[in-house]
Design a protein around this motif. Structure first.
Motif, PDB file in Angstrom:
ATOM      1  N   HIS A 186       6.931 -17.454  -5.187  1.00  0.00           N
ATOM      2  CA  HIS A 186       5.533 -17.387  -5.811  1.00  0.00           C
ATOM      3  C   HIS A 186       5.389 -16.166  -4.480  1.00  0.00           C
ATOM      4  CE1 HIS A 186       4.623 -21.123  -4.819  1.00  0.00           C
ATOM      5  NE2 HIS A 186       3.586 -20.292  -4.502  1.00  0.00           N
ATOM      6  N   ARG A 187       5.390 -16.949  -3.287  1.00  0.00           N
ATOM      7  CA  ARG A 187       4.958 -16.681  -1.342  1.00  0.00           C
ATOM      8  C   ARG A 187       5.503 -15.006  -1.429  1.00  0.00           C
ATOM      9  NH1 ARG A 187       6.990 -22.020   1.386  1.00  0.00           N
ATOM     10  NH2 ARG A 187       8.600 -21.067   0.499  1.00  0.00           N
ATOM     11  N   ILE A 188       5.015 -14.239  -2.091  1.00  0.00           N
ATOM     12  CA  ILE A 188       5.338 -13.116  -1.940  1.00  0.00           C
ATOM     13  C   ILE A 188       4.170 -12.121  -0.477  1.00  0.00           C
ATOM     14  CG2 ILE A 188       6.015 -11.018  -3.149  1.00  0.00           C
ATOM     15  CD1 ILE A 188       7.895 -13.077  -3.030  1.00  0.00           C
ATOM     16  N   PHE A 189       5.066 -11.104   0.071  1.00  0.00           N
ATOM     17  CA  PHE A 189       4.143 -10.748   0.659  1.00  0.00           C
ATOM     18  C   PHE A 189       5.097  -8.950   1.273  1.00  0.00           C
ATOM     19  CE2 PHE A 189       3.314 -15.480   2.060  1.00  0.00           C
ATOM     20  CZ  PHE A 189       1.938 -15.333   1.660  1.00  0.00           C
ATOM     21  N   TYR A 190       4.197  -8.108   1.956  1.00  0.00           N
ATOM     22  CA  TYR A 190       4.861  -7.343   2.104  1.00  0.00           C
ATOM     23  C   TYR A 190       4.728  -6.692   3.757  1.00  0.00           C
ATOM     24  CZ  TYR A 190       4.313  -6.523  -2.465  1.00  0.00           C
ATOM     25  OH  TYR A 190       4.533  -7.258  -4.204  1.00  0.00           O
ATOM     26  N   VAL A 191       6.064  -6.858   4.297  1.00  0.00           N
ATOM     27  CA  VAL A 191       6.073  -6.552   5.454  1.00  0.00           C
ATOM     28  C   VAL A 191       6.194  -4.902   6.098  1.00  0.00           C
ATOM     29  CG1 VAL A 191       6.565  -7.296   7.787  1.00  0.00           C
ATOM     30  CG2 VAL A 191       6.675  -8.703   6.047  1.00  0.00           C
ATOM     31  N   ALA A 192       5.680  -4.372   7.047  1.00  0.00           N
ATOM     32  CA  ALA A 192       6.026  -2.780   7.202  1.00  0.00           C
ATOM     33  C   ALA A 192       5.981  -2.593   8.970  1.00  0.00           C
ATOM     34  CB  ALA A 192       4.668  -2.041   7.124  1.00  0.00           C
TER      35      ALA A 192
ATOM     36  N   ARG B 278       8.712  -3.389   3.149  1.00  0.00           N
ATOM     37  CA  ARG B 278       9.904  -3.916   2.594  1.00  0.00           C
ATOM     38  C   ARG B 278       8.551  -5.405   1.614  1.00  0.00           C
ATOM     39  NH1 ARG B 278      14.557  -7.296   5.722  1.00  0.00           N
ATOM     40  NH2 ARG B 278      14.996  -5.642   6.930  1.00  0.00           N
ATOM     41  N   GLU B 279       8.984  -6.105   0.407  1.00  0.00           N
ATOM     42  CA  GLU B 279       8.931  -6.826   0.001  1.00  0.00           C
ATOM     43  C   GLU B 279       9.420  -8.374   0.292  1.00  0.00           C
ATOM     44  OE1 GLU B 279       7.382  -7.463  -4.829  1.00  0.00           O
ATOM     45  OE2 GLU B 279       9.603  -7.933  -4.007  1.00  0.00           O
ATOM     46  N   VAL B 280       8.605  -9.162   0.591  1.00  0.00           N
ATOM     47  CA  VAL B 280       9.295 -10.496   1.269  1.00  0.00           C
ATOM     48  C   VAL B 280       9.124 -12.140   0.663  1.00  0.00           C
ATOM     49  CG1 VAL B 280      10.402  -9.689   3.630  1.00  0.00           C
ATOM     50  CG2 VAL B 280       8.290 -10.515   3.448  1.00  0.00           C
ATOM     51  N   ALA B 281       9.143 -12.852   0.532  1.00  0.00           N
ATOM     52  CA  ALA B 281       9.455 -14.137   0.234  1.00  0.00           C
ATOM     53  C   ALA B 281       8.806 -15.005   1.601  1.00  0.00           C
ATOM     54  CB  ALA B 281      10.007 -14.601  -0.500  1.00  0.00           C
ATOM     55  N   VAL B 282       8.173 -16.163   1.440  1.00  0.00           N
ATOM     56  CA  VAL B 282       8.408 -17.151   2.648  1.00  0.00           C
ATOM     57  C   VAL B 282      10.580 -17.753   2.698  1.00  0.00           C
ATOM     58  CG1 VAL B 282       8.006 -19.194   3.667  1.00  0.00           C
ATOM     59  CG2 VAL B 282       6.143 -17.589   2.437  1.00  0.00           C
ATOM     60  N   VAL B 283      10.327 -17.689   1.677  1.00  0.00           N
ATOM     61  CA  VAL B 283      11.750 -18.651   1.671  1.00  0.00           C
ATOM     62  C   VAL B 283      12.677 -17.165   2.324  1.00  0.00           C
ATOM     63  CG1 VAL B 283      12.615 -17.612  -0.061  1.00  0.00           C
ATOM     64  CG2 VAL B 283      13.411 -19.660  -0.352  1.00  0.00           C
ATOM     65  N   ASP B 284      12.707 -16.359   1.981  1.00  0.00           N
ATOM     66  CA  ASP B 284      13.138 -15.523   3.337  1.00  0.00           C
ATOM     67  C   ASP B 284      13.286 -15.706   4.446  1.00  0.00           C
ATOM     68  OD1 ASP B 284      13.806 -14.218   0.585  1.00  0.00           O
ATOM     69  OD2 ASP B 284      12.305 -12.021   0.990  1.00  0.00           O
ATOM     70  N   VAL B 285      11.916 -15.808   5.068  1.00  0.00           N
ATOM     71  CA  VAL B 285      12.012 -15.860   6.409  1.00  0.00           C
ATOM     72  C   VAL B 285      12.567 -17.920   6.619  1.00  0.00           C
ATOM     73  CG1 VAL B 285      10.550 -16.277   8.532  1.00  0.00           C
ATOM     74  CG2 VAL B 285       9.928 -14.525   6.987  1.00  0.00           C
TER      75      VAL B 285
ATOM     76  N   TYR C  36       1.195  -0.784   0.388  1.00  0.00           N
ATOM     77  CA  TYR C  36       0.087  -0.214   0.174  1.00  0.00           C
ATOM     78  C   TYR C  36       0.742   1.392  -0.310  1.00  0.00           C
ATOM     79  CZ  TYR C  36      -3.344  -3.266   1.150  1.00  0.00           C
ATOM     80  OH  TYR C  36      -4.390  -4.249   1.259  1.00  0.00           O
ATOM     81  N   ASP C  37       1.850   1.221   0.128  1.00  0.00           N
ATOM     82  CA  ASP C  37       2.679   2.340  -0.194  1.00  0.00           C
ATOM     83  C   ASP C  37       4.236   1.831  -1.409  1.00  0.00           C
ATOM     84  OD1 ASP C  37       5.484   3.948   0.335  1.00  0.00           O
ATOM     85  OD2 ASP C  37       5.323   3.519   2.211  1.00  0.00           O
ATOM     86  N   ASP C  38       3.857   3.582  -2.064  1.00  0.00           N
ATOM     87  CA  ASP C  38       5.004   3.819  -3.457  1.00  0.00           C
ATOM     88  C   ASP C  38       6.216   3.529  -3.056  1.00  0.00           C
ATOM     89  OD1 ASP C  38       2.399   4.282  -4.428  1.00  0.00           O
ATOM     90  OD2 ASP C  38       2.775   5.972  -4.603  1.00  0.00           O
ATOM     91  N   GLU C  39       6.870   3.122  -1.841  1.00  0.00           N
ATOM     92  CA  GLU C  39       7.953   2.752  -1.603  1.00  0.00           C
ATOM     93  C   GLU C  39       8.520   1.682  -0.816  1.00  0.00           C
ATOM     94  OE1 GLU C  39       9.719   6.113   0.598  1.00  0.00           O
ATOM     95  OE2 GLU C  39       8.553   8.025  -1.180  1.00  0.00           O
ATOM     96  N   CYS C  40       7.460   0.541  -1.515  1.00  0.00           N
ATOM     97  CA  CYS C  40       8.048  -0.667  -0.797  1.00  0.00           C
ATOM     98  C   CYS C  40       9.696  -0.819  -1.460  1.00  0.00           C
ATOM     99  CB  CYS C  40       7.121  -2.110  -1.364  1.00  0.00           C
ATOM    100  SG  CYS C  40       5.319  -1.659  -0.202  1.00  0.00           S
ATOM    101  N   GLU C  41      10.202  -1.632  -0.533  1.00  0.00           N
ATOM    102  CA  GLU C  41      11.653  -1.965  -0.937  1.00  0.00           C
ATOM    103  C   GLU C  41      11.492  -3.540  -1.530  1.00  0.00           C
ATOM    104  OE1 GLU C  41      15.558  -2.983   1.024  1.00  0.00           O
ATOM    105  OE2 GLU C  41      14.447  -1.905   2.059  1.00  0.00           O
ATOM    106  N   ARG C  42      11.457  -2.931  -3.265  1.00  0.00           N
ATOM    107  CA  ARG C  42      11.822  -4.130  -3.890  1.00  0.00           C
ATOM    108  C   ARG C  42      13.098  -5.565  -3.237  1.00  0.00           C
ATOM    109  NH1 ARG C  42       6.686  -4.398  -4.989  1.00  0.00           N
ATOM    110  NH2 ARG C  42       5.680  -2.796  -6.204  1.00  0.00           N
ATOM    111  N   ARG C  43      12.303  -6.856  -2.733  1.00  0.00           N
ATOM    112  CA  ARG C  43      13.524  -7.999  -2.602  1.00  0.00           C
ATOM    113  C   ARG C  43      14.301  -7.664  -4.050  1.00  0.00           C
ATOM    114  NH1 ARG C  43      11.905 -13.480  -3.362  1.00  0.00           N
ATOM    115  NH2 ARG C  43      13.521 -13.955  -1.964  1.00  0.00           N
ATOM    116  N   PRO C  44      15.954  -7.518  -3.288  1.00  0.00           N
ATOM    117  CA  PRO C  44      17.007  -8.009  -4.051  1.00  0.00           C
ATOM    118  C   PRO C  44      16.888  -9.236  -4.733  1.00  0.00           C
ATOM    119  CG  PRO C  44      17.854  -7.830  -1.713  1.00  0.00           C
ATOM    120  CD  PRO C  44      16.479  -8.168  -1.162  1.00  0.00           C
ATOM    121  N   SER C  45      17.572  -8.864  -6.212  1.00  0.00           N
ATOM    122  CA  SER C  45      17.446  -9.789  -7.594  1.00  0.00           C
ATOM    123  C   SER C  45      18.444 -10.872  -7.880  1.00  0.00           C
ATOM    124  CB  SER C  45      18.012  -9.161  -8.925  1.00  0.00           C
ATOM    125  OG  SER C  45      18.963  -8.320  -8.409  1.00  0.00           O
ATOM    126  N   GLY C  46      19.043 -11.298  -6.768  1.00  0.00           N
ATOM    127  CA  GLY C  46      20.062 -12.185  -6.282  1.00  0.00           C
ATOM    128  C   GLY C  46      18.914 -13.383  -5.347  1.00  0.00           C
TER     129      GLY C  46
END
Length: 207
Positions: A121-127, A138-145, A106-116
């Motif tokens: 596909h399980r993408i979420f956004y955490v504030a 930040r944009e995060v994925a379950v694999v990041d956790v 909901y924020d235009d300034e969401c930090e996208r996940r690094p390409s590396g």
């Protein structure tokens, strides 16, 4: 009975793993600080303290311990690195655990996940709100956790190994010097008190 489904069903197992492994790491950091102290009566000081406090205290003790003859064989860098990693991983853990999770940004300034980072596909956004600063989203994925949970567990195991090696080096020192000619100003109890005194003076003694 119908099962209730949530948009966050994919997150829950990974988050549970992270929380369990974080508790494991916290207990190992506390063990490391108590090991550095070598004073049974001081153990109660460390119970219930935050990871940040334990890291600051542990680093302060390491600075004092380096002046003690009976610490000459110890791998100070290994302990310092473990404490620094614990601080960094705990900060990342806090972002995930205490952040506000959403399926949309909901924020235009969401930090996208690094390409590396690993594809997922399980993408979420955490504030997460920050003191006197704008919220971080930040944009995060379950694999990041999942990966963070594994790193946390691995560091806890590394601290276990470091303490085991530290004990062996202590025993080696005691075998070589049954009665080390330590100065009273650098005995074990003074090391603890001096480290805590310096933290108190710096204003970092309280979580």
């Amino acid at each position: 009975m119908n099962e209730r489904h949530s948009d966050f069903d994919d997150v829950y197992p990974a988050m549970g793993r992270l929380v369990v492994n974080s508790s494991f790491l916290e207990s190992r950091v506390r063990m490391l600080v108590a090991w550095l102290a070598r004073v049974d009566a001081a153990g109660i000081v460390f119970d219930g303290q935050s990871v940040d406090w334990l890291v600051r205290t542990g680093k302060a003790m390491l600075r004092e311990c380096q002046n003690a003859e009976n610490f000459a064989l110890q791998d100070v860098k290994r302990f310092e690195n473990a404490l620094s990693q614990a601080k960094a991983l705990n900060q990342e853990r806090n972002f995930f655990v205490h952040g506000d999770w959403s399926t949309r940004c909901y924020d235009d300034e969401c930090e996208r996940r690094p390409s590396g980072k690993p594809a997922d596909h399980r993408i979420f956004y955490v504030a997460r709100s920050r003191l006197q600063r704008a919220s971080e989203v930040r944009e995060v994925a379950v694999v990041d956790v999942e990966l963070l949970a594994d790193q946390v567990r691995t560091l806890g195991q590394e601290i276990d190994a470091a303490l085991g090696e530290g004990d062996r080096l202590r025993w080696a020192w005691e075998a070589m010097y049954p009665e080390p000619p330590l100065k009273r100003s650098w005995d074990d109890e003074t090391v603890v008190l001096e480290a805590l005194r310096r933290l108190e003076q710096s204003g970092d003694a309280h979580p």
